[in-house]
Design an enzyme around this catalytic site. Structure first.
Site, short mmCIF file in Angstrom:
data_model
loop_
_atom_site.label_atom_id
_atom_site.label_comp_id
_atom_site.label_asym_id
_atom_site.label_seq_id
_atom_site.Cartn_x
_atom_site.Cartn_y
_atom_site.Cartn_z
N GLY A 46 -27.47 -50.21 -31.81
CA GLY A 46 -27.90 -50.68 -30.51
C GLY A 46 -26.99 -51.82 -30.08
CD GLN A 51 -25.77 -57.47 -29.49
OE1 GLN A 51 -26.39 -56.48 -29.10
NE2 GLN A 51 -25.43 -57.66 -30.73
CB CYS A 93 -27.78 -58.99 -35.33
SG CYS A 93 -27.34 -59.21 -33.61
CG LEU A 94 -23.41 -54.73 -34.09
CD1 LEU A 94 -23.09 -53.82 -32.91
CD2 LEU A 94 -22.64 -54.31 -35.33
CG HIS A 135 -32.27 -56.23 -32.89
ND1 HIS A 135 -32.23 -56.93 -34.08
CD2 HIS A 135 -31.05 -56.39 -32.32
CE1 HIS A 135 -31.03 -57.49 -34.21
NE2 HIS A 135 -30.30 -57.15 -33.15
CD GLU A 136 -29.75 -53.97 -29.60
OE1 GLU A 136 -29.14 -54.84 -28.94
OE2 GLU A 136 -29.48 -53.73 -30.79
CG HIS A 139 -29.49 -59.19 -28.54
ND1 HIS A 139 -28.83 -60.29 -29.04
CD2 HIS A 139 -29.47 -58.26 -29.52
CE1 HIS A 139 -28.42 -60.03 -30.27
NE2 HIS A 139 -28.80 -58.81 -30.58
#
Length: 169
Positions: A46, A51, A93-94, A135-136, A139
């Protein structure tokens, strides 16, 4: 399309509240495709627009059935509601370098959003997809998964990150 740079913590854009998308045009489609390409390249499951440094309410989610597939879906202006149940599982997480931890999330959520054309989308997600969506969407609110950890775990991560960043210089 293009692979964009993934912004990492503690960059301030990750703490910004994303703005609602009001124009559904080719520019949005290009951005979504870039986000998907970036997510698959990372690799991740995702990605939220902030991000990649763009504080707009856009997320992409990997919906691939097979490892080599590149099937994704974009949700614009997503809102989560009707959270049910509770599951603790590992998350990474990226945008959070070299760290994973167990995070408590709802097991089931309702997503209300728009698709890439601006048409309404609504469904109930469970388990893995529900976790990814939560999660997304976090963000887009300026929240990282590390914000859901104990203050001790966050402090330990910040110390680890400081060493990682010093080593990169």
């Amino acid at each position: 399309m293009a692979i964009r740079q993934i912004i990492t913590y503690p960059h301030p854009v990750l703490r910004e509240e994303a703005k609602k998308v009001t124009t559904f045009d080719q520019e949005l489609k290009t951005l979504v495709q870039d986000m998907a390409d970036t997510m698959f390249d990372a690799p991740g499951v995702g990605l939220a627009a902030n991000q990649i440094g763009i504080a707009r309410q856009i997320i992409v989610v990997d919906r691939s059935e097979q490892p080599d597939d590149k099937n994704y879906v974009a949700y614009i202006n997503p809102i989560l509601s009707d959270g049910e149940g509770s599951v603790v599982d590992d998350e990474g997480c990226l945008s959070v370098l070299e760290y994973q931890s167990k995070v408590k999330r709802f097991q089931k959520v309702r997503l209300t959003a728009q698709d890439i054309e601006g048409k309404p989308v609504e469904f109930v997600a469970e388990d893995r997809l529900a976790r990814i969506l939560q999660h997304e969407v976090d963000h887009l609110r300026g929240t990282l998964f590390i914000d859901r950890l104990s203050s001790l775990k966050r402090t330990l991560y910040k110390k680890k990150l400081k060493k990682i960043l010093q080593h990169q210089e």
